[in-house]
Design a protein around this motif. Structure first.
Motif, PDB file in Angstrom:
ATOM      1  N   VAL A 177       0.843  -1.198   0.000  1.00  0.00           N
ATOM      2  CA  VAL A 177       0.000   0.000   0.000  1.00  0.00           C
ATOM      3  C   VAL A 177       0.882   1.253   0.000  1.00  0.00           C
ATOM      4  O   VAL A 177       0.657   2.186  -0.765  1.00  0.00           O
ATOM      5  N   GLY A 178       1.887   1.276   0.870  1.00  0.00           N
ATOM      6  CA  GLY A 178       2.781   2.433   0.928  1.00  0.00           C
ATOM      7  C   GLY A 178       3.486   2.684  -0.391  1.00  0.00           C
ATOM      8  O   GLY A 178       3.564   3.818  -0.864  1.00  0.00           O
ATOM      9  N   ALA A 179       3.981   1.623  -1.007  1.00  0.00           N
ATOM     10  CA  ALA A 179       4.666   1.767  -2.299  1.00  0.00           C
ATOM     11  C   ALA A 179       3.697   2.239  -3.378  1.00  0.00           C
ATOM     12  O   ALA A 179       4.019   3.121  -4.174  1.00  0.00           O
ATOM     13  N   THR A 180       2.504   1.682  -3.383  1.00  0.00           N
ATOM     14  CA  THR A 180       1.490   2.045  -4.378  1.00  0.00           C
ATOM     15  C   THR A 180       1.028   3.480  -4.203  1.00  0.00           C
ATOM     16  O   THR A 180       0.798   4.189  -5.180  1.00  0.00           O
ATOM     17  N   ARG A 181       0.882   3.914  -2.953  1.00  0.00           N
ATOM     18  CA  ARG A 181       0.401   5.265  -2.667  1.00  0.00           C
ATOM     19  C   ARG A 181       1.468   6.332  -2.827  1.00  0.00           C
ATOM     20  O   ARG A 181       1.184   7.511  -2.750  1.00  0.00           O
ATOM     21  N   GLY A 182       2.717   5.937  -3.001  1.00  0.00           N
ATOM     22  CA  GLY A 182       3.758   6.922  -3.277  1.00  0.00           C
ATOM     23  C   GLY A 182       4.616   7.339  -2.103  1.00  0.00           C
ATOM     24  O   GLY A 182       5.220   8.400  -2.138  1.00  0.00           O
ATOM     25  N   VAL A 183       4.700   6.509  -1.060  1.00  0.00           N
ATOM     26  CA  VAL A 183       5.650   6.822   0.009  1.00  0.00           C
ATOM     27  C   VAL A 183       7.029   6.818  -0.641  1.00  0.00           C
ATOM     28  O   VAL A 183       7.397   5.856  -1.324  1.00  0.00           O
ATOM     29  N   PRO A 184       7.810   7.894  -0.463  1.00  0.00           N
ATOM     30  CA  PRO A 184       9.074   8.019  -1.199  1.00  0.00           C
ATOM     31  C   PRO A 184      10.118   6.974  -0.796  1.00  0.00           C
ATOM     32  O   PRO A 184      10.224   6.601   0.364  1.00  0.00           O
ATOM     33  N   GLY A 185      10.856   6.517  -1.791  1.00  0.00           N
ATOM     34  CA  GLY A 185      11.987   5.635  -1.540  1.00  0.00           C
ATOM     35  C   GLY A 185      11.644   4.169  -1.381  1.00  0.00           C
ATOM     36  O   GLY A 185      12.441   3.420  -0.812  1.00  0.00           O
ATOM     37  N   ALA A 186      10.499   3.751  -1.882  1.00  0.00           N
ATOM     38  CA  ALA A 186      10.121   2.334  -1.769  1.00  0.00           C
ATOM     39  C   ALA A 186      11.110   1.487  -2.551  1.00  0.00           C
ATOM     40  O   ALA A 186      11.312   1.701  -3.735  1.00  0.00           O
ATOM     41  N   PRO A 187      11.744   0.515  -1.887  1.00  0.00           N
ATOM     42  CA  PRO A 187      12.699  -0.339  -2.601  1.00  0.00           C
ATOM     43  C   PRO A 187      11.988  -1.374  -3.452  1.00  0.00           C
ATOM     44  O   PRO A 187      10.812  -1.672  -3.237  1.00  0.00           O
ATOM     45  N   SER A 188      12.723  -1.893  -4.405  1.00  0.00           N
ATOM     46  CA  SER A 188      12.186  -2.980  -5.215  1.00  0.00           C
ATOM     47  C   SER A 188      13.243  -4.073  -5.253  1.00  0.00           C
ATOM     48  O   SER A 188      14.366  -3.811  -5.690  1.00  0.00           O
ATOM     49  N   PRO A 189      12.956  -5.218  -4.752  1.00  0.00           N
ATOM     50  CA  PRO A 189      11.678  -5.629  -4.169  1.00  0.00           C
ATOM     51  C   PRO A 189      11.488  -5.047  -2.777  1.00  0.00           C
ATOM     52  O   PRO A 189      12.435  -4.578  -2.152  1.00  0.00           O
ATOM     53  N   LEU A 190      10.244  -5.100  -2.308  1.00  0.00           N
ATOM     54  CA  LEU A 190       9.940  -4.640  -0.952  1.00  0.00           C
ATOM     55  C   LEU A 190      10.588  -5.580   0.067  1.00  0.00           C
ATOM     56  O   LEU A 190      10.778  -6.767  -0.213  1.00  0.00           O
TER      57      LEU A 190
END
Length: 105
Positions: A80-93
């Motif tokens: 949810v955080g990554a989808t909503r645009g919380v900055p700096g989401a790593p990939s993979p989570l």
């Protein structure tokens, strides 16, 4: 509310009031905050992840969440955080880790 009852307008009104008081809304699994609205609360994904884990740990300690459900809920909230645009989401989570309240001992 009741199934089928319109709720978006009411949620939006309460959201405006809560935002003016730096309040934190809780609509279960529904949220309509934009990335711009999330940034002041969660300036980095690490901060967001820490707050997610803190909240989940508190839920376990208060017996509102079972340890066996914590990992899937952590994964869901990180997505949810990554989808909503919380900055700096790593990939993979990050993979969920055992919460302190779920540690043996």
């Amino acid at each position: 509310g009741y199934v089928g009852t319109p709720h978006a307008q009411g949620f939006a009104r309460v959201g405006v009031l809560m935002a003016g008081a730096d309040g934190r809304r809780h609509w279960g699994k529904e949220e309509d905050l934009t990335a711009a609205q999330l940034r002041p609360r969660y300036p980095s994904f690490a901060v967001y992840h820490g707050k997610v884990r803190e909240a989940l740990n508190d839920l376990v300690k208060e017996r509102f969440l079972l340890c066996e459900d914590a990992a899937s809920e952590e994964t869901r909230m990180l997505r949810v955080g990554a989808t909503r645009g919380v900055p700096g989401a790593p990939s993979p989570l990050p993979a969920p880790a055992i919460l302190p309240a779920c540690q043996p001992g």
